[in-house]
Design an enzyme around this catalytic site. Sequence first.
Site, PDB file in Angstrom:
ATOM      1  CE  LYS A   1      39.011  49.958  34.098  1.00 20.65           C
ATOM      2  NZ  LYS A   1      37.779  50.000  33.295  1.00 20.65           N
TER       3      LYS A   1
ATOM      4  N   GLY B   1      34.864  41.956  39.019  1.00 23.12           N
ATOM      5  CA  GLY B   1      34.605  41.628  37.620  1.00 23.12           C
ATOM      6  C   GLY B   1      34.650  40.128  37.418  1.00 23.12           C
ATOM      7  CB  SER B   2      34.723  38.105  34.378  1.00 28.84           C
ATOM      8  OG  SER B   2      35.876  38.607  33.746  1.00 28.84           O
ATOM      9  CB  THR B   3      36.614  33.997  37.211  1.00 28.89           C
ATOM     10  OG1 THR B   3      35.693  34.043  38.318  1.00 28.89           O
ATOM     11  CG2 THR B   3      37.743  33.047  37.548  1.00 28.89           C
TER      12      THR B   3
ATOM     13  CB  THR C   1      38.956  40.378  34.004  1.00 29.19           C
ATOM     14  OG1 THR C   1      38.158  40.234  32.838  1.00 29.19           O
ATOM     15  CG2 THR C   1      39.726  41.663  33.924  1.00 29.19           C
ATOM     16  N   GLY C   2      40.018  38.617  36.479  1.00 22.99           N
ATOM     17  CA  GLY C   2      40.656  38.559  37.793  1.00 22.99           C
ATOM     18  C   GLY C   2      42.013  37.859  37.741  1.00 22.99           C
TER      19      GLY C   2
ATOM     20  CD  GLU D   1      29.072  34.919  36.373  1.00 23.90           C
ATOM     21  OE1 GLU D   1      30.147  35.133  35.808  1.00 23.90           O
ATOM     22  OE2 GLU D   1      28.718  35.533  37.402  1.00 23.90           O
TER      23      GLU D   1
HETATM   24  P1  NAD Z   1      34.992  42.308  33.434  1.00 25.46           P
HETATM   25  O1  NAD Z   1      35.967  41.429  34.106  1.00 25.46           O
HETATM   26  O2  NAD Z   1      34.870  42.228  31.966  1.00 25.46           O
HETATM   27  O3  NAD Z   1      35.306  43.846  33.733  1.00 25.46           O
HETATM   28  C1  NAD Z   1      35.370  44.360  35.049  1.00 25.46           C
HETATM   29  C2  NAD Z   1      36.227  45.618  35.042  1.00 25.46           C
HETATM   30  O4  NAD Z   1      37.571  45.264  34.728  1.00 25.46           O
HETATM   31  C3  NAD Z   1      35.820  46.676  34.036  1.00 25.46           C
HETATM   32  O5  NAD Z   1      36.018  47.955  34.608  1.00 25.46           O
HETATM   33  C4  NAD Z   1      36.822  46.445  32.896  1.00 25.46           C
HETATM   34  O6  NAD Z   1      37.036  47.594  32.105  1.00 25.46           O
HETATM   35  C5  NAD Z   1      38.073  46.070  33.651  1.00 25.46           C
HETATM   36  N1  NAD Z   1      39.044  45.242  32.915  1.00 25.46           N
HETATM   37  C6  NAD Z   1      38.840  44.489  31.814  1.00 25.46           C
HETATM   38  N2  NAD Z   1      39.977  43.857  31.463  1.00 25.46           N
HETATM   39  C7  NAD Z   1      40.920  44.215  32.368  1.00 25.46           C
HETATM   40  C8  NAD Z   1      42.299  43.868  32.551  1.00 25.46           C
HETATM   41  N3  NAD Z   1      42.931  43.018  31.747  1.00 25.46           N
HETATM   42  N4  NAD Z   1      42.940  44.400  33.592  1.00 25.46           N
HETATM   43  C9  NAD Z   1      42.322  45.249  34.453  1.00 25.46           C
HETATM   44  N5  NAD Z   1      41.026  45.619  34.324  1.00 25.46           N
HETATM   45  C10 NAD Z   1      40.338  45.099  33.295  1.00 25.46           C
HETATM   46  O7  NAD Z   1      33.614  42.041  34.150  1.00 25.46           O
HETATM   47  P2  NAD Z   1      32.198  42.643  33.791  1.00 25.46           P
HETATM   48  O8  NAD Z   1      31.709  41.949  32.556  1.00 25.46           O
HETATM   49  O9  NAD Z   1      32.232  44.119  33.837  1.00 25.46           O
HETATM   50  O10 NAD Z   1      31.333  42.152  35.050  1.00 25.46           O
HETATM   51  C11 NAD Z   1      30.676  40.937  35.108  1.00 25.46           C
HETATM   52  C12 NAD Z   1      31.425  39.937  35.977  1.00 25.46           C
HETATM   53  O11 NAD Z   1      31.672  40.500  37.244  1.00 25.46           O
HETATM   54  C13 NAD Z   1      30.626  38.656  36.261  1.00 25.46           C
HETATM   55  O12 NAD Z   1      31.465  37.540  36.164  1.00 25.46           O
HETATM   56  C14 NAD Z   1      30.158  38.839  37.711  1.00 25.46           C
HETATM   57  O13 NAD Z   1      29.871  37.634  38.389  1.00 25.46           O
HETATM   58  C15 NAD Z   1      31.325  39.566  38.281  1.00 25.46           C
HETATM   59  N6  NAD Z   1      30.930  40.301  39.477  1.00 25.46           N
HETATM   60  C16 NAD Z   1      31.395  39.875  40.674  1.00 25.46           C
HETATM   61  C17 NAD Z   1      30.993  40.511  41.837  1.00 25.46           C
HETATM   62  C18 NAD Z   1      31.492  40.075  43.176  1.00 25.46           C
HETATM   63  O14 NAD Z   1      31.357  40.850  44.123  1.00 25.46           O
HETATM   64  N7  NAD Z   1      32.062  38.902  43.339  1.00 25.46           N
HETATM   65  C19 NAD Z   1      30.130  41.596  41.760  1.00 25.46           C
HETATM   66  C20 NAD Z   1      29.678  41.992  40.514  1.00 25.46           C
HETATM   67  C21 NAD Z   1      30.094  41.337  39.384  1.00 25.46           C
END
Ligand code: NAD
Length: 466
Positions: free
Chosen positions: A163, A214-216, A218-219, A367
């Site tokens: 996705k 993605g973001s912490t 959401t993680g 961040e």
């Molecule tokens: P995000 O967490 O908003 O979204 C990431 C993905 O998760 C997207 O595909 C989104 O649609 C999906 N998502 C959103 N809510 C969800 C949920 N509840 N359950 C499952 N999936 C969900 O992050 P973003 O804004 O797209 O990316 C930026 C963040 O990603 C920053 O914090 C950045 O530091 C981090 N990032 C980390 C790495 C790494 O390797 N550690 C690499 C790139 C980006």
Amino acid sequence: MTINGRAAETLATIDVINPATGDLVGCAPDCTIEQLDAAVAAARRAFPGWRATPIAERRAAVARVGEVLSTHADAFARLFTSEQGRPLAKVYEEILGAAFWCQTIANQDIPVEVNEDTPERRSETRYVPIGVVGGIVPWNFPILLGIWKIAPALLTGNTVVIKPSPFTPLCMLKLAELVRDHLPPGVFNVVSGGDALGPWMTAHPGIDKISFTGSTATGRRVMESAAANLKRLTLELGGNDAAIVLPDVDVATVAPQLFWSAFGNSGQICVATKRLYIHADIYDQMAAALVDCANSHKVGNGFDLEVALGPIQNRVQFNRVRDLIADARQSGLRFLTGGEVPDGPGNFVPVTLVDNPPEDSRVVQEEAFGPVLPLLKFTDIDDVVARANASEYGLGGAVWSADEAKAAEIAARLDTGTVWINQPPYIMPWTPFGGHKQSGVGVENGLSGILEYTVPQTISIKRNAA
Ligand code: NAD
């Protein structure tokens, strides 16, 4: 979308917006829950056949994904700049880099460990595929971070449902369309959709592992939701990387490298330098050199070949960065350059350098994920190490010094998954990459990253016993 090796359409769509102009780039499918079920079911059906496929064929399939990327690099590049915003000249690094990743991962051996080999017994541990892998990808590196999941998952014999972010779905949808006919149906599925789709995936009982970037914030939600069927997890999350610059560096040589460490992809990199600690003896000189760098690079539409820094990828993130800058201004902080964010059109934020803000200011603690960098003074090594480590994040960090041994000593004291010495972030397919603390769980890349797409299985044989 690509479900079970075929094109799948939806009635509803999501708009994909060009962040440089605000124009509509295209409409992406908004996957229904029934279509996600169909994708997961297809992946489950394909799994037994794919895991039994000889590894040589799986290697060839992964390599082919890379070939498709390099063959169509120009078309991908234009699509990429349209939906993501990064300057056209800089997107090839990601597209061809992703192709290189596929070639490299395709050649990786999966070890078999012999635990015991005696006349009485032979015991060995193999690494077998997990099943259906759900890959969730962010918008900052929409192709490469997808490939980080697709290549090791397919190599090790899993099937995938990927996705992309709703902000940047087009390149990944296109990749699946181009690869579709080269793989058995169901092995590689790509679905796109709005905010509901990610949570459907993490809660789906037919998905065995989630690899999420993605973001912490959401993680944490992903981990909670994945608990129901104890999904295996790899989480690559946010960072607030500190770089520590010792007084013995050559300012003119190091300043441009620090600039790109912080402002590559307009600061939208998980391992961008986000706090820059400069020794007081060279602070003014380094600050002036960084201002010069900022003034020599144009911010604008990525299709303009003179542009070095594109827009913030989406309006939500643009507003977040603008709010952080407004907070800095309201708190009376001084800008060395930047600090004025135009309303649009386009999500453009000028390079913004903040002059030695207090450690507890938001611009230091949060961040930014945009072109905003606090420059911070230090004099004492113990003090700067403590400040660098005083973060919930632990993704990356950097030390810059003419004295390599001293830099290595400081590096070893940083609580982060990677520390770069005298170089901007350098990430390769053969090097494990992951975060400490709230920056993640597990690693991607390297043998350890590949093995996260497997579970160990030990076979123990008692000899001459039956
Ligand atoms: P995000 O967490 O908003 O979204 C990431 C993905 O998760 C997207 O595909 C989104 O649609 C999906 N998502 C959103 N809510 C969800 C949920 N509840 N359950 C499952 N999936 C969900 O992050 P973003 O804004 O797209 O990316 C930026 C963040 O990603 C920053 O914090 C950045 O530091 C981090 N990032 C980390 C790495 C790494 O390797 N550690 C690499 C790139 C980006």
